[in-house]
Write a protein that holds these residues in place. Structure first.
Motif, mmCIF file in Angstrom:
data_model
loop_
_atom_site.group_PDB
_atom_site.id
_atom_site.type_symbol
_atom_site.label_atom_id
_atom_site.label_comp_id
_atom_site.label_asym_id
_atom_site.label_seq_id
_atom_site.Cartn_x
_atom_site.Cartn_y
_atom_site.Cartn_z
ATOM 1 N N GLY A 17 34.387 31.337 53.907
ATOM 2 C CA GLY A 17 33.458 32.345 54.404
ATOM 3 C C GLY A 17 34.113 33.716 54.434
ATOM 4 O O GLY A 17 34.646 34.186 53.437
ATOM 5 N N THR A 18 34.095 34.362 55.611
ATOM 6 C CA THR A 18 34.698 35.691 55.743
ATOM 7 C C THR A 18 36.202 35.622 56.000
ATOM 8 O O THR A 18 36.869 36.657 56.025
ATOM 9 N N TRP A 19 36.755 34.418 56.176
ATOM 10 C CA TRP A 19 38.180 34.257 56.429
ATOM 11 C C TRP A 19 38.909 34.153 55.094
ATOM 12 O O TRP A 19 38.652 33.255 54.305
ATOM 13 N N ARG A 20 39.800 35.111 54.826
ATOM 14 C CA ARG A 20 40.474 35.180 53.541
ATOM 15 C C ARG A 20 41.905 34.670 53.657
ATOM 16 O O ARG A 20 42.638 35.041 54.580
ATOM 17 N N LEU A 21 42.300 33.841 52.722
ATOM 18 C CA LEU A 21 43.659 33.310 52.689
ATOM 19 C C LEU A 21 44.234 33.429 51.283
ATOM 20 O O LEU A 21 43.648 32.927 50.322
ATOM 21 N N GLY A 22 45.378 34.097 51.164
ATOM 22 C CA GLY A 22 46.052 34.197 49.884
ATOM 23 C C GLY A 22 45.387 35.196 48.942
ATOM 24 O O GLY A 22 44.335 35.767 49.234
ATOM 25 N N ASP A 23 46.023 35.392 47.807
ATOM 26 C CA ASP A 23 45.533 36.309 46.769
ATOM 27 C C ASP A 23 45.356 35.508 45.480
ATOM 28 O O ASP A 23 46.214 35.500 44.611
ATOM 29 N N ASP A 24 44.217 34.829 45.389
ATOM 30 C CA ASP A 24 43.968 33.960 44.244
ATOM 31 C C ASP A 24 43.958 34.725 42.929
ATOM 32 O O ASP A 24 44.441 34.226 41.909
ATOM 33 N N GLU A 25 43.406 35.924 42.940
ATOM 34 C CA GLU A 25 43.337 36.716 41.710
ATOM 35 C C GLU A 25 44.733 36.938 41.140
ATOM 36 O O GLU A 25 44.971 36.756 39.933
ATOM 37 N N ALA A 26 45.662 37.340 42.000
ATOM 38 C CA ALA A 26 47.025 37.609 41.536
ATOM 39 C C ALA A 26 47.735 36.323 41.123
ATOM 40 O O ALA A 26 48.435 36.290 40.105
ATOM 41 N N ALA A 42 39.747 23.153 53.362
ATOM 42 C CA ALA A 42 39.538 24.581 53.177
ATOM 43 C C ALA A 42 38.566 24.788 52.026
ATOM 44 O O ALA A 42 38.299 23.879 51.256
ATOM 45 N N GLY A 43 38.054 26.023 51.912
ATOM 46 C CA GLY A 43 37.222 26.373 50.770
ATOM 47 C C GLY A 43 35.741 26.137 50.995
ATOM 48 O O GLY A 43 35.339 25.027 51.334
ATOM 49 N N THR A 47 33.372 30.254 47.271
ATOM 50 C CA THR A 47 34.795 30.500 46.978
ATOM 51 C C THR A 47 35.283 29.563 45.888
ATOM 52 O O THR A 47 35.967 29.975 44.943
ATOM 53 N N LEU A 48 34.938 28.291 45.999
ATOM 54 C CA LEU A 48 35.409 27.300 45.033
ATOM 55 C C LEU A 48 34.781 27.531 43.656
ATOM 56 O O LEU A 48 35.461 27.393 42.632
ATOM 57 N N ARG A 49 33.508 27.903 43.631
ATOM 58 C CA ARG A 49 32.877 28.183 42.336
ATOM 59 C C ARG A 49 33.567 29.363 41.657
ATOM 60 O O ARG A 49 33.860 29.336 40.456
ATOM 61 N N ARG A 50 33.848 30.416 42.429
ATOM 62 C CA ARG A 50 34.518 31.585 41.863
ATOM 63 C C ARG A 50 35.937 31.261 41.413
ATOM 64 O O ARG A 50 36.393 31.743 40.369
ATOM 65 N N THR A 51 36.637 30.449 42.186
ATOM 66 C CA THR A 51 38.007 30.081 41.820
ATOM 67 C C THR A 51 38.021 29.286 40.518
ATOM 68 O O THR A 51 38.860 29.517 39.641
ATOM 69 N N CYS A 52 37.094 28.360 40.385
ATOM 70 C CA CYS A 52 37.009 27.576 39.142
ATOM 71 C C CYS A 52 36.674 28.477 37.957
ATOM 72 O O CYS A 52 37.256 28.333 36.867
ATOM 73 N N ALA A 53 35.741 29.424 38.154
ATOM 74 C CA ALA A 53 35.344 30.330 37.069
ATOM 75 C C ALA A 53 36.509 31.214 36.640
ATOM 76 O O ALA A 53 36.754 31.408 35.440
#
Length: 255
Positions: A17-26, A42-43, A47-53
């Motif tokens: 949700g609004t709780w952010r952990l880590g810098d997945d993009e980097a 977690a997740g 968030t999970l759909r975006r991470t997979c994409a």
């Protein structure tokens, strides 16, 4: 002389949700495999759909990081589950993440337990067998990623699964080759230069220095750098740069 080819993996998709952990993009610019959360420890679904994409866009292999149903504890609390229930939970998690992967044009290519479940299946025979049973039921072609010498990998190999062993860049080792429990002093390493040098030695010589100063033999096909640690991106980049400088090829273990 150890292998000159290694995979670099990290735990991603752990925001909620609004709780952010880590810098997945980097991290996705550095690692070759992503252990993506499945919504239990977690997740959230977006968030999970975006991470997979984003993993698919960058050519990073996706693995399902399955854990206990424990959002409040981030999956780091042991749960004494009925084996059949644990098997069903693992099937549910991998299936959900694979659906999100397929929408993104990729798929789940391996399975790795998370947190307390990862630690439990090192010695807990019933839970190790329950996780293996889930993978066999889903797709016996899926590799499993775990700790060398664990009950999990032994049972998985006996069931015909491909087993992949990993080392941890930012964790201290005991003289027996196990991870020092997180609650103990010195369990987590933060110096990027020290960690990078340790991983170069591990890959090229198969050894690390244990927390008591003794030398330990550690086999690894993949190196894990935790995405939620302070300075995680800098540490992961230092490990990759140091290994590349030594002529080590960085590539997913599934390819």
């Amino acid at each position: 002389m150890g292998t000159r080819r290694i995979d670099l993996n990290s735990d991603l998709g752990e925001s909620l949700g609004t709780w952010r952990l880590g810098d997945d993009e980097a991290m996705l610019e550095i690692v070759t495999s992503a252990n993506v959360a499945c919504g239990f420890h977690a997740g959230d679904s977006l968030t999970l759909r975006r991470t997979c994409a984003r993993s698919a866009e960058r050519g990073v292999v996706v693995g399902a990081q399955v854990g206990y149903r424990d959002l409040a504890g981030f999956g780091r609390r042991f749960i004494d589950m009925d084996p059949d229930e644990l098997t069903a939970d693992v099937i549910y998690q991998v299936g959900a993440l694979d659906a999100l992967c397929r929408v993104a044009g990729t798929r789940v290519e391996y399975v790795k337990p998370h947190g307390a479940l990862y630690n439990a299946v090192v010695t807990h025979e019933e839970q190790a067998a329950a996780v293996v049973a889930a993978v066999v039921a889903l797709d016996a072609g899926l590799p499993v990623l775990g700790l060398p010498g664990s009950a999990f990998l032994r049972i998985a190999a006996a069931a015909g699964l491909r087993t992949v062993v990993e080392a941890f860049a930012d964790r201290a080792y005991t003289p027996e080759g196990h991870l020092v429990p997180r609650g103990l002093p010195g369990a987590v390493l933060h110096d990027a230069r020290e960690v990078a040098a340790r991983m170069v030695r591990l890959v090229t010589d198969g050894r690390v220095t244990a927390i008591d100063g003794t030398e330990v033999q550690v086999q690894a096909d993949s190196i894990c750098t935790h995405g939620d640690s302070p300075g995680a991106v800098e540490l992961a980049r230092a490990v990759r740069d140091a290994l590349t400088a030594e002529g080590v090829e960085m590539a997913p273990f599934t390819r």
